[in-house]
Design an enzyme around this catalytic site. Structure first.
Site, short mmCIF file in Angstrom:
data_model
loop_
_atom_site.label_atom_id
_atom_site.label_comp_id
_atom_site.label_asym_id
_atom_site.label_seq_id
_atom_site.Cartn_x
_atom_site.Cartn_y
_atom_site.Cartn_z
N ASN A 38 0.76 -1.23 0.09
CA ASN A 38 0.05 0.01 -0.12
C ASN A 38 0.91 1.27 0.12
OD1 ASN A 38 -2.31 1.61 0.07
ND2 ASN A 38 -3.00 1.00 2.17
N HIS A 123 -14.99 -4.32 10.87
CA HIS A 123 -14.61 -2.93 11.27
C HIS A 123 -15.82 -2.04 11.40
CE1 HIS A 123 -10.26 -2.72 9.53
NE2 HIS A 123 -10.49 -3.93 10.16
N ARG A 148 -14.34 -5.06 15.58
CA ARG A 148 -13.23 -3.77 15.89
C ARG A 148 -13.86 -2.78 15.99
NH1 ARG A 148 -8.25 -1.77 12.31
NH2 ARG A 148 -9.72 -0.08 11.84
N TYR A 160 -7.64 7.43 12.98
CA TYR A 160 -7.44 6.07 12.23
C TYR A 160 -8.51 5.42 12.32
CZ TYR A 160 -6.47 1.36 11.39
OH TYR A 160 -6.60 0.02 10.50
N ASP A 212 -7.65 -1.10 17.68
CA ASP A 212 -6.43 -0.80 16.87
C ASP A 212 -5.81 0.63 17.41
OD1 ASP A 212 -4.20 -0.83 15.37
OD2 ASP A 212 -5.09 -1.47 13.53
N HIS A 214 -2.76 1.50 16.58
CA HIS A 214 -2.04 1.77 15.17
C HIS A 214 -0.79 2.55 15.48
CE1 HIS A 214 -1.84 2.31 10.88
NE2 HIS A 214 -2.84 1.20 10.89
N GLU A 238 -4.67 -3.81 19.46
CA GLU A 238 -3.65 -3.89 18.57
C GLU A 238 -2.84 -2.83 18.25
OE1 GLU A 238 -5.76 -5.09 14.91
OE2 GLU A 238 -4.14 -3.90 13.58
N GLU A 264 1.21 -6.62 11.46
CA GLU A 264 0.88 -6.36 10.15
C GLU A 264 2.11 -5.91 9.30
OE1 GLU A 264 -2.60 -4.02 11.13
OE2 GLU A 264 -1.72 -2.34 10.41
N ARG A 285 0.05 -11.00 13.75
CA ARG A 285 -0.64 -10.51 12.60
C ARG A 285 0.14 -10.42 11.34
NH1 ARG A 285 -5.03 -8.24 12.06
NH2 ARG A 285 -4.50 -6.14 11.37
N HIS A 314 -4.09 -10.67 9.14
CA HIS A 314 -4.24 -9.19 8.39
C HIS A 314 -5.08 -9.57 7.40
CE1 HIS A 314 -2.44 -5.54 6.58
NE2 HIS A 314 -3.41 -5.06 7.31
N ASP A 318 -6.12 -3.63 1.31
CA ASP A 318 -4.88 -3.63 0.55
C ASP A 318 -4.46 -4.92 0.43
OD1 ASP A 318 -4.50 -2.50 3.38
OD2 ASP A 318 -2.39 -2.89 2.83
N GLU A 341 -9.12 -10.80 9.89
CA GLU A 341 -9.77 -9.51 9.67
C GLU A 341 -10.35 -9.61 8.34
OE1 GLU A 341 -6.62 -6.51 9.11
OE2 GLU A 341 -8.10 -4.95 9.80
N TRP A 404 1.95 7.02 12.15
CA TRP A 404 0.68 7.14 11.80
C TRP A 404 0.14 5.63 11.98
CZ3 TRP A 404 -1.94 3.95 8.10
CH2 TRP A 404 -3.09 4.28 7.89
O1 KDG Z 1 -1.89 -0.54 4.49
C1 KDG Z 1 -2.27 -0.21 5.75
C2 KDG Z 1 -3.42 -1.04 6.23
O2 KDG Z 1 -3.21 -2.18 6.00
C3 KDG Z 1 -3.47 -0.69 7.80
O3 KDG Z 1 -3.64 0.49 8.37
C4 KDG Z 1 -4.81 -1.49 8.20
O4 KDG Z 1 -4.07 -1.26 10.45
C5 KDG Z 1 -4.64 -1.95 9.91
C6 KDG Z 1 -5.45 -3.24 10.15
O5 KDG Z 1 -5.49 -3.49 11.20
O6 KDG Z 1 -6.25 -3.50 9.07
MG MG Z 2 -3.82 -2.75 12.38
#
Ligand code: KDG
Ligand code: MG
Length: 404
Positions: A38, A123, A148, A160, A212, A214, A238, A264, A285, A314, A318, A341, A404
Site C-alpha cells: 500500500n 470494522h 473492531r 485512524y 487498533d 495503530h 492491537e 501487520e 498479525r 491481517h 490492501d 480480519e 501513523w
Molecule cells: O496499508 C495499511 C493498512 O493495511 C492498515 O492501516 C490496516 O491497521 C490496519 C488493520 O488493522 O487492518
Molecule cells: Mg492494524
C-alpha cells in the site's frame, strides 16, 4: 518437466491499487500472487519485473522452497517490505500452481482443514458514539460475530479507522503526496477507554471486541491504556507501540492482562522472533502478502504455536482477493488460528477478481476450487488504471512527524 514460461506483473486501480503477479507454466497452468504494498506499489512491481521475473523463467514451478531460498538468501540485500512482498507473490503463485496441478484447494496441500471456517471480525466505526453503535449493529446484522471498534477522537481532525461521512474506511488517498493530519495522543488516551467501556455496556459481556491503536503510543502510555481496558475484556488491543522496537511491549505485557496483537508491518520470522519467544503478544498479525507467502508465514505460525500465540490474520482492503484467499487457505489449515480480519473489497475489486471464498454466519471459508480459487479478469482490471495513492502522515501540534 514443466517450466515457468512467463512471469507478468499486472497493476490495476480496481477499487484501489493492486499489484498481481501471474506465472504461467509451459503446460499452461496459471498461478496468481498478490504483490500489493500500500502506497509503494510500483516499487514492488519494478522489483518483480526488473529483477525477479527474468530469474523465474525456465525454473521448475514445483520447487517452491528452493525458489524461496534462491530469492531470499540468494539476494544478499534481503528483508524489508519491498523484497518480502515480491517474494510472497512468487511463493503464493507457485502454491496456486501446485494446488491447481493437484486439482485440490490449496488448504488440502497444507494438511487439510482444521476447522469448519475462519471466524472473521469486521470494522465498525463512527464519528460519535451513536454512529458507532449503529455501525456495530449493522455489522451484527450482516452476520459478523466479532467487531473492531474505532471512533473519532474529539478535537482530532482525522482518526485512524474512521471514514469521513460514514463511508467504508480506506486510509490511502489518491494524489501526488500523502494527506497530513494532526495527532494528539493525550486526547486519544482521554477518549478511548470511555468509548470502549460504553460499547461494552451497550452490547453486553459476550460480544468479542477489538481495538487498533495503530502504533502511536509510548510503552508507558500503552501500558496505562491496556490496564484501563481490562474491565472491557477486549479480544485484543492491537499495535499499541511502533513495531520495530520489539522489546517496547515488555512493559505493556508486564503491566496488564489485556490481550495484545501486533505484526501487520513485519516481514519475516526474524522480525517477530523476540515478540514470540518472550510471549509478548497473544495474536501475531504478520500477513501472507508481506512476510514471504505461504512458505514463510507457515513457519512463523509454527513458531508462534510453540509459545501459545495465535494467528490474527491481517485482512485490510490492501490485501487483494488473491492475498485474502491465500490467507484463508493457511488459516483453515493451521492449528493455532485465532481470528481473520475482514474488510470487504469495493465492487470494482470484486469485478476484477472472481473468488471461491465465501462469508457465511460470521466465518470466511476459502472454498473448494482448485488452487487459491481466484481468477483475475484482466479486462475488468484494465478499466481502472493505477493512480498514485498514499497512506497519511501524522504530525503533532508543533509539527513533529509522529507514527501513523
Ligand atoms: O496499508 C495499511 C493498512 O493495511 C492498515 O492501516 C490496516 O491497521 C490496519 C488493520 O488493522 O487492518
Ligand atoms: Mg492494524
Amino acid at each position: 518437466m514443466p517450466a515457468i514460461e512467463s512471469a507478468e506483473v499486472l497493476v490495476t486501480g480496481a477499487g484501489r491499487n493492486f499489484v498481481t503477479l501471474r506465472l504461467r507454466t509451459s503446460d499452461g497452468v496459471v498461478g496468481l500472487g498478490d504483490a500489493t504494498l500500500n502506497g509503494r506499489e510500483l516499487a514492488v512491481a519494478s522489483y518483480l519485473r526488473d529483477h525477479v521475473a527474468p530469474l523465474l523463467v525456465g525454473r521448475d514451478p514445483a520447487r517452491i522452497e528452493d525458489t524461496w531460498q534462491y530469492l531470499y538468501r540468494g539476494a544478499y540485500w534481503r528483508r524489508g517490505p519491498v523484497t518480502m512482498t515480491a517474494i510472497s507473490a512468487v511463493d503464493v503463485a507457485l502454491w496456486d500452481i501446485k494446488a491447481r496441478v493437484a486439482g485440490l484447494p490449496l488448504y488440502q496441500l497444507l494438511g487439510g482443514s482444521s476447522r469448519l471456517g475462519c471466524r472473521a471480525y469486521a470494522h465498525a466505526s463512527g464519528r460519535d458514539l451513536p454512529e458507532l453503535f449503529d455501525s456495530i449493529r449493522r455489522h451484527l446484522e450482516l452476520g459478523y460475530r466479532a467487531i473492531r471498534v474505532q471512533a473519532a477522537v474529539p478535537g482530532v481532525e482525522a482518526t485512524y479507522g474512521v471514514a469521513p461521512g460514514g463511508a467504508p474506511y480506506e486510509p490511502a488517498t489518491r494524489g501526488t503526496a500523502p494527506v497530513e493530519s494532526r495527532w494528539d495522543t493525550g486526547a486519544y488516551l482521554r477518549f478511548a477507554p470511555a468509548m470502549l467501556h460504553a460499547v461494552r455496556e451497550e452490547f453486553g459481556p459476550a460480544l468479542p471486541l477489538l481495538h487498533d491503536a495503530h502504533h502511536r503510543l509510548s510503552p508507558s502510555e500503552a501500558a496505562s491504556l491496556a490496564r484501563s481496558l481490562e474491565p472491557v475484556g477486549l479480544l485484543w488491543l492491537e499495535d499499541v507501540t511502533p513495531v520495530e522496537d520489539q522489546t517496547a511491549l515488555r512493559l505493556v505485557r508486564s503491566s496488564s492482562t489485556t490481550p495484545l496483537a501486533i505484526g501487520e508491518t513485519l516481514n519475516s520470522i526474524w522480525d517477530c522472533q523476540v515478540i514470540l519467544a518472550e510471549r509478548l503478544v497473544d495474536y501475531i498479525r504478520v500477513s501472507v502478502t508481506h512476510a514471504g507467502g505461504i512458505t514463510h508465514l507457515r513457519r512463523i505460525m509454527a513458531l508462534a504455536e510453540l509459545y501459545g500465540v495465535r494467528a490474527g490474520m491481517h485482512g485490510a482492503t490492501d490485501i487483494s482477493p488473491v492475498g485474502l484467499a491465500a490467507t484463508l487457505h493457511l488459516a483453515l489449515a493451521i492449528p493455532n488460528f485465532g481470528i481473520q480480519e475482514h474488510m470487504p473489497h469495493a465492487p470494482a475489486t470484486e469485478d476484477a477478481f472472481a473468488h471461491a471464498y465465501t462469508f457465511e454466519n460470521g466465518d470466511l471459508h476459502p472454498g473448494d476450487a482448485p488452487g487459491l480459487g481466484v481468477e483475475l479478469d484482466e479486462v475488468a482490471a484494465a478499466r481502472h488504471p493505477y493512480a498514485a495513492a498514499y497512506l497519511p502522515v501524522n504530525r503533532l501540534a508543533d509539527g513533529t512527524v509522529h507514527d501513523w
